[in-house]
Design a protein around this motif. Sequence first.
Motif, PDB file in Angstrom:
ATOM      1  N   GLU A 186       0.815  -1.223   0.000  1.00 22.38           N
ATOM      2  CA  GLU A 186       0.000   0.000   0.000  1.00 22.38           C
ATOM      3  C   GLU A 186       0.844   1.266   0.000  1.00 22.38           C
ATOM      4  O   GLU A 186       0.335   2.360  -0.227  1.00 22.38           O
ATOM      5  CB  GLU A 186      -0.931   0.010   1.217  1.00 22.38           C
ATOM      6  N   GLY A 237      -7.235  -1.916  -3.500  1.00 23.41           N
ATOM      7  CA  GLY A 237      -6.890  -1.347  -2.203  1.00 23.41           C
ATOM      8  C   GLY A 237      -7.879  -0.313  -1.708  1.00 23.41           C
ATOM      9  O   GLY A 237      -7.945  -0.034  -0.504  1.00 23.41           O
ATOM     10  N   TRP A 245      -2.368  -6.867  -5.062  1.00 30.64           N
ATOM     11  CA  TRP A 245      -2.470  -5.535  -4.471  1.00 30.64           C
ATOM     12  C   TRP A 245      -2.466  -4.497  -5.588  1.00 30.64           C
ATOM     13  O   TRP A 245      -1.552  -4.449  -6.408  1.00 30.64           O
ATOM     14  CB  TRP A 245      -1.293  -5.264  -3.543  1.00 30.64           C
ATOM     15  N   TRP A 250      -4.560   2.565   0.919  1.00 28.46           N
ATOM     16  CA  TRP A 250      -3.696   2.794  -0.223  1.00 28.46           C
ATOM     17  C   TRP A 250      -3.203   4.239  -0.218  1.00 28.46           C
ATOM     18  O   TRP A 250      -3.976   5.173  -0.011  1.00 28.46           O
ATOM     19  CB  TRP A 250      -4.438   2.503  -1.520  1.00 28.46           C
ATOM     20  N   GLY A 275      -5.276  -5.129   2.361  1.00 30.71           N
ATOM     21  CA  GLY A 275      -4.353  -6.144   1.877  1.00 30.71           C
ATOM     22  C   GLY A 275      -3.243  -6.465   2.845  1.00 30.71           C
ATOM     23  O   GLY A 275      -2.525  -7.441   2.663  1.00 30.71           O
TER      24      GLY A 275
END
Length: 284
Positions: free
Chosen positions: A67, A269, A264, A253, A274
Motif C-alpha cells: 500500500e 486497495g 495488491w 492505499w 491487503g
Amino acid sequence: MDTPAAPPPDLFLADDGYPAPAGVARRPAGSTESVRANRRWWDAAAPAYLAEHGSDLGDVDFLWCPEGLREAEAHLLGEVAGRRVLEVGCGSAPCSRWLRREGADVVAFDLSGGMLARAAELNRATGIDVPLLQADVGALPLASGSVDVACSAFGGLPFVADVEAALAEVARVLRPGGRFVASVNHPMRWPLPDSPDPEDLRVVSSYFDRTPYVETDEDGRAVYVEHHRTVGDWVRAVVGAGLVLDDLLEPEWTPGRTQQWGQWSPARGALVPGTLIVVCGKPA
C-alpha cells in the motif's frame, strides 16, 4: 557473520523467472517441510522477485507494505538511533540499510541464501554494511534480551508453520520494554481470488480454513508453502508469546501510488485491506 553465496536454482523456472509448480494443493504442512520448501523457492525466485519489485523496495528504504506505507512517515518503530534492531526476514535488506543509516545497530537475517547474496551485493554497492545472518525465525542464534527492537516487513511470517514458536523466539531475544512490529498479508486476502481486479472480488474459500496453500514439484514434494491465520489467530499468537498488543493497523492505499504488487492494486486497495500490521511490545 558470513553471507552464503547464492545457490543455483534447483527448481524449474517459468518464463517470468519464478519457480513453476507441477501442482497445487491445500493440505497440512509442518515446520520442517515449510522451511525446506520456502528456502528452495526463495533461493530460486530471488532474482525474478527483485527484478520485479526491487525498484519499489529501494536499496536503502523501509517499505512496510504494497500500500506504500513507509517507516519514514509511519514511525512505528519509534526512535531507532543507538538501538539494536533485528530484522526478521530481511530479503535484500533495504529496511536494515535504512535503519543503519538512521543510526541503529542492525542485524538482518533471512532463511534464503539467494536473498542474502543480493543483500550482500547491495551492502557493497551502497556502502552501508549491515551484518547478514542466515537463520530460521524458529531458532534465532541470538542471546536472550539482546535486542531493543525487532521488525518484519512482509518478512516471512506467513510462511512459518509454527508462528507461535516464532513469536516466542522474537519475544525471547527482545529486552524488557522492547518493541516488535510486523506486517503480514491481511487475513482477508485468503478467501478472495489472487487478482488485482475489483471485478474479481468474490469469496471463493472459507476465511476460517487454515489449511496451508502448497505448491509441489513433479514428485509431489512441497516447493512453496503459505500458512493462513485469521486476525484473531494473530492476536492470540502475539499474546501467547508474552507480548502486549499495542495496535493493529490496516493501511489504506497511499494517494497517488500506482504500483501494483500481484493482487495488491490501487483499485482493489480502495475496497478491501491487503496488509495487517501488528504493533506490540515486551513488558518491562
